[in-house]
Design a protein around this motif. Sequence first.
Motif, mmCIF file in Angstrom:
data_model
loop_
_atom_site.group_PDB
_atom_site.id
_atom_site.type_symbol
_atom_site.label_atom_id
_atom_site.label_comp_id
_atom_site.label_asym_id
_atom_site.label_seq_id
_atom_site.Cartn_x
_atom_site.Cartn_y
_atom_site.Cartn_z
ATOM 1 N N GLY A 193 27.172 43.569 47.655
ATOM 2 C CA GLY A 193 26.439 42.269 48.072
ATOM 3 C C GLY A 193 26.956 41.661 49.230
ATOM 4 N N THR A 194 26.027 40.485 49.632
ATOM 5 C CA THR A 194 26.340 39.697 50.851
ATOM 6 C C THR A 194 26.107 38.131 50.193
ATOM 7 N N ILE A 195 27.147 37.296 50.615
ATOM 8 C CA ILE A 195 27.082 35.862 50.263
ATOM 9 C C ILE A 195 27.562 35.303 51.662
ATOM 10 N N GLY A 196 26.892 34.255 51.780
ATOM 11 C CA GLY A 196 26.930 33.159 52.936
ATOM 12 C C GLY A 196 28.210 32.590 52.599
ATOM 13 N N ASN A 197 28.224 30.981 52.898
ATOM 14 C CA ASN A 197 29.509 30.172 52.721
ATOM 15 C C ASN A 197 29.533 29.818 51.314
ATOM 16 N N ILE A 198 30.704 29.869 50.909
ATOM 17 C CA ILE A 198 31.073 29.250 49.542
ATOM 18 C C ILE A 198 31.905 28.104 49.524
ATOM 19 N N SER A 199 31.394 26.989 49.027
ATOM 20 C CA SER A 199 32.058 25.794 48.979
ATOM 21 C C SER A 199 31.972 24.948 47.467
ATOM 22 N N GLY A 200 32.948 24.378 47.114
ATOM 23 C CA GLY A 200 33.059 23.531 45.911
ATOM 24 C C GLY A 200 34.319 23.637 45.074
ATOM 25 N N THR A 201 34.515 23.708 43.993
ATOM 26 C CA THR A 201 35.596 23.593 43.326
ATOM 27 C C THR A 201 35.590 24.769 42.189
ATOM 28 N N PHE A 202 36.840 25.506 42.020
ATOM 29 C CA PHE A 202 37.018 26.508 40.776
ATOM 30 C C PHE A 202 37.980 25.696 39.905
ATOM 31 N N VAL A 203 37.607 25.421 38.835
ATOM 32 C CA VAL A 203 38.603 24.750 37.668
ATOM 33 C C VAL A 203 38.544 25.264 36.494
ATOM 34 N N ASP A 204 39.682 25.601 36.141
ATOM 35 C CA ASP A 204 40.150 26.343 34.809
ATOM 36 C C ASP A 204 39.327 27.194 34.185
ATOM 37 N N ASN A 205 39.022 28.267 35.165
ATOM 38 C CA ASN A 205 38.352 29.456 34.865
ATOM 39 C C ASN A 205 39.374 30.502 34.376
ATOM 40 N N SER A 206 38.936 31.511 33.544
ATOM 41 C CA SER A 206 39.935 32.313 32.817
ATOM 42 C C SER A 206 39.345 33.613 32.627
ATOM 43 N N LEU A 207 40.155 34.645 32.877
ATOM 44 C CA LEU A 207 39.915 36.100 32.429
ATOM 45 C C LEU A 207 40.843 36.659 31.622
ATOM 46 N N THR A 208 40.499 37.146 30.413
ATOM 47 C CA THR A 208 41.516 37.959 29.496
ATOM 48 C C THR A 208 40.991 39.230 29.053
ATOM 49 N N SER A 209 41.812 40.075 29.272
ATOM 50 C CA SER A 209 41.484 41.374 29.104
ATOM 51 C C SER A 209 42.661 42.173 28.509
ATOM 52 N N THR A 210 42.337 43.374 27.887
ATOM 53 C CA THR A 210 43.258 44.392 27.323
ATOM 54 C C THR A 210 43.770 45.407 28.233
ATOM 55 N N TYR A 211 42.992 45.147 29.538
ATOM 56 C CA TYR A 211 43.385 46.475 30.212
ATOM 57 C C TYR A 211 43.202 45.699 31.749
ATOM 58 N N TRP A 212 42.038 46.041 32.523
ATOM 59 C CA TRP A 212 41.870 45.225 33.937
ATOM 60 C C TRP A 212 41.204 43.966 33.894
ATOM 61 N N ALA A 213 41.948 43.362 34.771
ATOM 62 C CA ALA A 213 41.353 41.885 35.050
ATOM 63 C C ALA A 213 41.547 41.729 36.512
ATOM 64 N N LEU A 214 40.409 41.393 37.325
ATOM 65 C CA LEU A 214 40.326 41.318 38.700
ATOM 66 C C LEU A 214 39.497 40.026 39.233
#
Length: 327
Positions: free
Chosen positions: A164-185
Amino acid sequence: DSTPLGTMGGHNSQLTIDGHTDFSINANSVAGITVNSGQTLILKNIGNVTINNDGKSTSDYIINASVNGFTSSNGGFVINSGTLTVKDSVFYNNNGSNNGGAIRNVGGTITEITNANFINNRADTGAAINNSNGGTIGNINANFVNNIGDGLQIYGAGIHNYGGTIGNISGTFVDNSLTSTYWALGGGIYNADSSIENISSDFIGTSITGAYLYGGAIYNENSTVGNITGNFENNTATCTGTYLAGSVISNSSSNTGNITGNFKNNTATAENGTLCGVISNQSSTIGNITGDFEHNILTGKTVYGVIFNQNHSIQDITGDFKNNELS
């Protein structure tokens, strides 16, 4: 039983939902919205939230609840293949299971996402936003707080952009999480076979756990990203398997412009594996890196530097490297 929130008309129809800041949608009792090709949906003033200067929100996140509590096995509260506009709205506690906890854009056009907040949403790919199949999103101005991905293979707790295509991204990313038994990207942003114009955001408190990890905050593969500007602090990456590339940023077979910001108090562990830098640049190019790297802790069976550069180029690096620990 779930009932439809609204019924879109035929081709070229348009639906506008304007809450005037006092309107809320309890998605436990509605079936969500599907915008088909040729249709247009405009969401405005759905809910209200205050994000403080430290990136944390007020007491219980929501002042006026917004799109709240939607659950689906294959997509967010809004599934868009037409045209979507989002302004001044909050998406809270939605579960898209596989694709996009709040918004799933499948080959559609999102003209803009402005002054939005995505909080406590869940999905395997794009816990808040999933953009795929040639989908286009204009500028995103939003805060992403405590969005969660968990499962076998998970990608992008904030934004998943694949093909896909996205323009400009602004803001904050706080306390986001990924928990995997295999791949996490991509604990904050996953970008593969895609493009993003620029990213101007702070990434704070991101947590990523799995056997094979790439890009604790930002993962970029076979893609193009313009400039990245922001601070990266108190992010953690825990590798339970054998490989971790870029505990904060992973750039693989991609082109990224300048990276400007400080990297402080980030922690990464790969006790039984290889750990390749706070920033990993493999078979890729990065412009200038400007910022301080302080109090970052990297622990692994094999550790390759604070910045790992393999088989390609970084134009220039300017900044102080202080009190980083590699062991």
